[in-house]
Write an enzyme that holds these catalytic residues in place. Structure first.
Site, PDB file in Angstrom:
ATOM      1  N   CYS A  34     -66.537  -9.394 -23.941  1.00 19.73           N
ATOM      2  CA  CYS A  34     -65.720 -10.612 -23.945  1.00 19.73           C
ATOM      3  C   CYS A  34     -64.762 -10.618 -25.129  1.00 19.73           C
ATOM      4  O   CYS A  34     -64.881  -9.825 -26.067  1.00 19.73           O
ATOM      5  CB  CYS A  34     -66.610 -11.856 -24.046  1.00 19.73           C
ATOM      6  SG  CYS A  34     -67.879 -12.013 -22.780  1.00 19.73           S
ATOM      7  N   ASP A 464     -28.890  -9.450 -48.565  1.00 18.49           N
ATOM      8  CA  ASP A 464     -28.679 -10.244 -47.364  1.00 18.49           C
ATOM      9  C   ASP A 464     -28.148 -11.624 -47.753  1.00 18.49           C
ATOM     10  O   ASP A 464     -28.823 -12.397 -48.434  1.00 18.49           O
ATOM     11  CB  ASP A 464     -30.000 -10.385 -46.592  1.00 18.49           C
ATOM     12  CG  ASP A 464     -29.802 -11.076 -45.255  1.00 18.49           C
ATOM     13  OD1 ASP A 464     -29.631 -10.364 -44.257  1.00 18.49           O
ATOM     14  OD2 ASP A 464     -29.797 -12.308 -45.222  1.00 18.49           O
TER      15      ASP A 464
END
Length: 499
Positions: A34, A464
């Site tokens: 599971c 940036d």
């Protein structure tokens, strides 16, 4: 090891969905495995064994739980972070390389012998590349059985199985059910989808639920994609909250169209997706590329925990839970768009990208809405003059544009002749070094390509402008950004979205 397994058992007892896909647990008394969030009664600790992958649990003789469907969990975020052989191999297997090229092809892409790849994957994950690919084929087959009306034989070969017998044996081993039994247990009526033609413009297709863990900031992701959508290749239709993102995909079996709905599923644990494929054997590859584009395998809780420890970022993290770092459906396309748009991807990048697509993209046989082309390949661009974007209205840059055009030609040539690789399993450090060796490619380009095209979660692009502006708005300029590792890419997106 005991401490690790005790921690995993604690996650199982609390049904913690954050760990779905990170590990699986198997129960000796029932013979099933599971996901950690399975809603069934928690088994006793002495009856539980933990596995890193579903393939390892299957190899140990366990079958998938029919209640929690552990094969449908998000991928582990670990494979996006890791740059070693195992992490690179898992990314390539997810992209379907083993099904297309075999273990030898996987090893060749990684630069190791097939024996070394087998040994390392088995030692760490409990399953080799063939077993991992087999588990993936089983999941693909189950999806097709429960979402289409294709014959079982067609599904077998579409999922990558070599024979009907292999298909039947695998489905019984994984799900303890025959293909017919799996089809009869489908959660609803299947679509009437057979061999799908993406150019047809119809609604037929394979319907999927793309699972994710934790909160998902769908609004910001769709805003990001809408602001950068290149005409002809992408479109976003509908009003915020109910938008649909559509784009063309270049896949091994032919062109395809992907549609992803912004509206979350009823349990808010997935995004609805529909894939229109030329060849159903591309289902695994298409699904993985859409997952990469929408960053569905991320662990938002781990990201938030690390970044919220920075006082400058904490308010941004709290304001946007589940913020993702959208990746790329096609790494080469993403790299070209970084170079083409520079630090202005919204206006210049979209407009120049549209011209590039109109001039060099492959037209679809029949357009689908606003989708008319596939983005041009590196081979298409390597020998092109690019004159069609030389005098772009409003952005004439003279020598500056000539430099960008030269960088674009150099990038396309390197991708076309194999000097530079940008596939899912590439060594990111080596790719960055090769990018920086190309004329016109600087540190900002290389970092942005690493972030967007290669899906690296730990990139801080140099120089940036948008990042610097976001840092000023968030008062994060003096922050020690090394503390953001290994999630600096997500920090960048939070700063880009700073109010």
């Amino acid at each position: 090891m005991t401490t690790v397994e005790d921690s995993r058992y604690t996650a199982v007892t609390s049904r913690d969905a954050r760990f779905d896909g990170v590990f699986f647990f198997a129960v000796s008394t029932t013979g099933i495995y599971c996901r950690p969030s399975c809603p069934a009664v928690t088994p006793k600790r002495q009856n539980v064994t933990f596995y890193r992958t579903a393939a390892a649990a299957q190899g140990a003789g366990y079958r998938a739980c029919r209640r929690c469907r552990p094969d449908a969990v998000p991928g582990s975020p670990e494979w996006n972070v890791r740059a070693d052989l195992v992490g690179r191999a898992m990314r390539l297997i997810g992209d379907g390389v083993v099904d297309r090229e075999g273990v030898a092809g996987l090893a060749d892409r990684l630069g190791y012998s097939a024996r070394q790849v087998q040994r390392q994957l088995t030692a760490e994950l409990g399953a080799g590349p063939i077993a991992l690919a087999r588990a993936q084929r089983g999941h693909t087959a189950r999806v097709l059985l429960q979402t289409t009306t294709l014959q079982a034989a067609e599904i077998a070969f579409a999922a990558g199985f070599k024979s009907i017998r292999q298909f039947n044996d695998t489905m019984r081993a994984i799900y303890a059910a025959t293909p017919s039994e799996l089809r009869s247990a489908r959660p609803g009526r299947p679509s009437r989808a057979g061999q799908l033609a993406p150019e047809g413009g119809g609604r037929a297709g394979v319907s999927l639920r793309l699972a994710h863990r934790g909160p998902y900031a769908a609004g910001q992701v769709f805003d990001h994609l809408a602001a950068r959508a290149v005409t002809g290749v992408e479109e976003v239709v509908g009003a915020p909250g109910g938008r649909v993102y559509r784009r063309t995909l270049r896949l091994p079996g032919g062109p395809a169209i992907a549609e992803v709905n912004e509206r979350p599923g009823p349990a808010s644990g997935w995004l609805e997706c529909r894939l229109h494929l030329t060849d159903l054997r591309d289902l695994t590859t298409a699904t993985q590329r859409v997952r990469q584009l929408f960053d569905l395998d991320a662990d938002p809780c781990a990201v938030a925990e690390r970044l919220a420890a920075d006082p400058a970022l904490a308010p941004l993290v709290a304001a946007r839970p589940g913020l993702r770092a959208p990746g790329a459906a096609d790494p080469q396309e993403a790299a070209v768009r970084v170079v083409l748009g520079g630090q202005d991807p919204l206006a210049r990048g979209r407009a120049l990208g549209a011209r590039l697509v109109a001039a060099h993209g492959r037209p679809l046989a029949v357009p689908s809405g606003g989708l008319t082309h596939l983005f041009p390949t590196a081979d298409d661009l390597a020998g092109a003059s690019l004159d069609e974007v030389d005098e772009f209205d409003g952005f004439s840059e003279g020598d500056a544009f000539d430099g960008r055009r030269g960088a674009l030609r150099a990038l396309a040539a390197a991708l076309a002749d194999g000097t530079l690789g940008l596939d899912a399993g590439v060594d990111r450090d080596e790719a960055e070094r090769r990018l920086l060796a190309l004329p016109g490619i600087d540190a900002w380009h290389a970092g942005s390509i690493r972030m967007h095209a290669l899906g690296d979660p730990d990139v801080l692009p140099a120089d940036d402008a948008a990042l610097a502006a976001g840092a000023r708005r968030a008062d994060a300029g003096a922050t020690d950004r090394e503390h953001w590792r290994p999630w600096r890419t997500y920090a960048v997106h939070h700063l880009w979205n700073a109010p």
